[in-house]
Design an enzyme around this catalytic site. Structure first.
Site, mmCIF file in Angstrom:
data_model
loop_
_atom_site.group_PDB
_atom_site.id
_atom_site.type_symbol
_atom_site.label_atom_id
_atom_site.label_comp_id
_atom_site.label_asym_id
_atom_site.label_seq_id
_atom_site.Cartn_x
_atom_site.Cartn_y
_atom_site.Cartn_z
ATOM 1 N N GLU B 205 51.028 50.265 43.612
ATOM 2 C CA GLU B 205 50.620 49.670 44.883
ATOM 3 C C GLU B 205 51.660 48.671 45.383
ATOM 4 O O GLU B 205 52.155 47.848 44.611
ATOM 5 C CB GLU B 205 49.284 48.932 44.672
ATOM 6 C CG GLU B 205 48.284 49.129 45.792
ATOM 7 C CD GLU B 205 46.897 48.588 45.444
ATOM 8 O OE1 GLU B 205 46.002 49.399 45.166
ATOM 9 O OE2 GLU B 205 46.689 47.363 45.476
ATOM 10 N N MET B 377 41.817 50.547 45.708
ATOM 11 C CA MET B 377 42.748 50.792 46.814
ATOM 12 C C MET B 377 42.537 49.871 48.019
ATOM 13 O O MET B 377 43.469 49.487 48.687
ATOM 14 C CB MET B 377 42.605 52.231 47.288
ATOM 15 C CG MET B 377 43.163 53.219 46.337
ATOM 16 S SD MET B 377 42.967 54.884 46.968
ATOM 17 C CE MET B 377 41.215 55.093 46.899
ATOM 18 N N HIS B 400 39.140 42.649 33.132
ATOM 19 C CA HIS B 400 40.334 43.487 33.386
ATOM 20 C C HIS B 400 40.328 44.148 34.754
ATOM 21 O O HIS B 400 41.327 44.716 35.166
ATOM 22 C CB HIS B 400 40.492 44.548 32.307
ATOM 23 C CG HIS B 400 39.783 45.841 32.581
ATOM 24 N ND1 HIS B 400 38.431 45.919 32.839
ATOM 25 C CD2 HIS B 400 40.234 47.116 32.622
ATOM 26 C CE1 HIS B 400 38.103 47.181 33.028
ATOM 27 N NE2 HIS B 400 39.161 47.932 32.907
ATOM 28 N N ALA B 402 37.633 45.439 38.395
ATOM 29 C CA ALA B 402 36.400 45.285 39.143
ATOM 30 C C ALA B 402 35.220 45.941 38.421
ATOM 31 O O ALA B 402 34.100 45.442 38.455
ATOM 32 C CB ALA B 402 36.578 45.893 40.528
#
Lengths: 135, 477
Positions: B205, B377, B400, B402
């Site tokens: 990302e 994302m 670590h 969501a």
């Protein structure tokens, strides 16, 4: 279709059933490949192997793990399976087609076959099993 | 709250001894009241199962991103004594050292006028998705060295700069790595996949820092508002998966041999200093090194792209840090005033060592280890820093990610990938994936809000926020 997906938030769990143990293992393999590759056809690519394990549950894990290994290193997408189980030894002839990104992508990569909650249940004339895949 | 579980305070709950038969200690998990409805009974059961394992210290623990896995729940942390404890692949998972790293750049968000071109170039350069093959020319000897030496090997081979290794957990090299118990089959899978991103929740990302919570710590990590960064999330690919599969089989027999009672076969384990336990630990550490090199090689490809498009030197794109999310480590911890060697399993959890620990790179030591929490994302990622509270309460661990709230299959059915992609585009996030289906299964709505998970660990002071990063461009397998 003799398998269904059982709701699971993180991974993929399937329930398969069949009239005998050989067919149950074949269905488990078919379910695993449909999770991974969405669609597959038999185009004459064949592999045969045997697996031997301590018990029937381990045999399921070892059999599916072997298919994962062969699929990845030989880049084959399997679609049909002829399974013969004798005690805790299994022979299989698997057939399918070469992996083709244009046709096979869109499924979920399976990292491993879990023992969690795995069992092979006989209910009357029917065999069933729930299998959790790490994706 | 589920029956039989007691809330201790606003962010912490206890699962008492007796919740499942054979518990040696109680279990504790961190969860704020507003995340309670996301709690799965199966995950609590798995956590209680961990508390039955021999040699466990204090409590079986879980972070606020707790959810059902296999063996340990995801978000699970447990430490075992060296003399009496066990080592288990169920506390690590199939994707050994699946983890995340953050790469800084000197660019500002306003410099990214060609986001689509940048993301497309990254997608062409980094092998992505199922069946993607490595561009490395790796020999059998090269793989052997990679397994033992980790990131320093990659840097020596030209895939990085000197400063990279020191900004990885363990300096990118697990000292206990042993290539001997890594099977030929695992090597066969690993050889063509080194430097590939994989699929599922793995991603690369391009992000911008849109909020700074702690300017002092941010400055120490070299981060500031408006700065463009790059986040890489992936693991040990088929090599790690095969190491787990191979050793699980061996440890199944070992569990019976050493007469260890386990409530779930996926918790198969062996005493730490048994031949089976040592073989697994050595192979797992080697797979962890493979994963670090995997992220390192991708980093190198990312630097090449940024360098080509923006004329930046590699040294201007430092590695901020690299953390492991799925790993077991030999660590020293203070237990009841005494320093002990423990084997800490973190499965879907992050090490979050506090200030002063020697394991934290010298330039970060005064403020504690960076903790990198990827979002999804469409949702933000975070950098936090480790604390003394984490050292005291969780063996230096925190959350670590969501954590999923919706199955991949349901996500695919409820939101076509094309729609998810277009909705993200309207929010200024350009997504490139190998298929729209992989975008659908990872849709932001399928995850807990990362803000709430970070809020819980902040309130529990297990780690404290430094910066927030907003996604701009994503590539997915």
């Amino acid at each position: 279709m003799p398998f269904i997906e059982v709701p699971h938030q993180a991974d993929v769990k399937v329930r398969v059933w069949a009239d005998d143990c050989n067919a149950l293992f074949a269905e488990a393999a078919r379910a695993m490949f449909l999770v991974m590759y969405v669609a597959a056809e038999d185009r004459g690519v064949e592999r045969s192997f045997t697996v031997s394990s301590d018990d029937l549950t381990s045999l399921m894990v070892d059999f599916l793990s072997e298919l994962l290994f062969i699929s990845e290193v030989d880049r084959v997408v399997f679609s049909s399976f002829e399974v013969t189980i004798d005690g805790t030894e299994l022979r299989v002839r698997a057939s399918g087609e070469p992996f083709d990104p244009a046709r096979h992508l869109g499924g979920m990569e399976i990292k491993g076959v879990s023992y969690s909650g795995l069992g092979i249940v006989r209910d009357g004339e029917q065999f069933s099993s729930e299998i959790l895949f790490d994706v | 709250m589920l029956e039989g579980i007691e809330r201790i305070n606003e962010v912490e709950c206890e699962v008492p001894v007796g919740y499942v038969p054979g518990m040696r200690v109680s279990a504790r998990f961190f969860l704020s009241e507003d995340l309670e409805e996301s709690l799965e009974e199966g995950a609590v059961h798995q956590l209680a199962n961990v508390a039955t394992l021999p040699g466990i210290v204090r409590h079986a623990l879980a972070m606020p991103d707790i959810h059902s896995g296999y063996g340990f729940p995801i978000g699970g942390v447990a430490a075992f004594r060296e003399e009496t404890g066990i080592i288990s692949p169920g506390g690590v998972g199939y994707d050994i050292n699946c983890g995340v790293r953050l790469l800084a750049t000197p660019l500002r968000v306003e410099d990214l006028t060609q986001m689509r071109a940048l993301v497309e170039e990254l997608f062409r350069t980094v092998p992505t998705g199922v069946g993607a093959e490595s561009r490395m020319r790796l020999s059998a000897q090269g793989l052997e060295e990679m397994l033992v030496e980790g990131v320093p090997w990659a840097v020596r081979e030209g895939y990085g700069i000197e400063a990279d290794a020191v900004h990885c957990e363990e300096n990118g090299q697990m000292q206990d790595a042993d290539a001997v118990p890594v099977s030929k089959r695992a090597r066969k899978r690993g050889m063509p996949q080194a430097g590939t991103l994989g699929s599922g929740n793995h991603f690369l990302e391009v992000q911008v820092i849109d909020k700074v919570f702690d300017p002092k710590v941010a400055a120490v990590y070299g981060l500031e508002e408006g700065q463009v960064c790059c986040m890489i999330h992936c693991g040990s690919r088929g090599l790690g998966h095969q190491v787990c599969t191979d050793h699980l089989r061996v440890l199944e027999s070992a569990t019976r041999k050493y007469e260890i009672a386990i409530p779930d076969r996926q918790l198969a384990c062996a005493p730490i200093h048994s031949p089976e336990g040592e073989a697994y630990f050595g192979a797992m550490a080697a797979a962890a090194n493979y994963a670090w090199v995997n992220r390192q090689v991708i980093t190198h490809e990312v630097r090449k792209v940024f360098s080509r498009l923006f004329g930046i030197e590699y040294e201007e794109m430092p590695l901020v840090y690299d953390v492991a999310h799925n790993v077991a480590k030999r660590e020293e911890h203070d237990i009841d005033g005494r320093r002990e060697t423990l084997y800490v399993h973190r499965k879907g959890a992050t090490r979050a060592f506090g200030p002063g620990r020697l394991e934290v790179p010298a330039d970060y030591r005064a403020v504690g280890q960076p903790v990198i929490i990827p979002g999804s994302m469409g949702s933000s990622s975070y950098v936090l820093h480790g604390t003394d509270t984490a050292m005291e309460r969780t063996f230096g661990s925190t959350c670590h990610g969501a954590g999923r709230v919706m199955s991949r299959t349901k996500a695919k059915k409820s939101m076509p990938g094309k729609e998810v992609r277009e909705a993200l585009m309207e929010r200024g996030i350009y997504v490139r994936a190998t298929s729209d289906a992989s975008i659908a299964e990872e849709a932001p709505a399928a995850y807990k809000e990362s803000d709430k998970v970070v809020d819980t660990v902040t309130r529990a002071r297990l780690s404290l926020p430094v910066v927030r990063l907003r996604p701009l461009g994503v590539i997915k397998g």
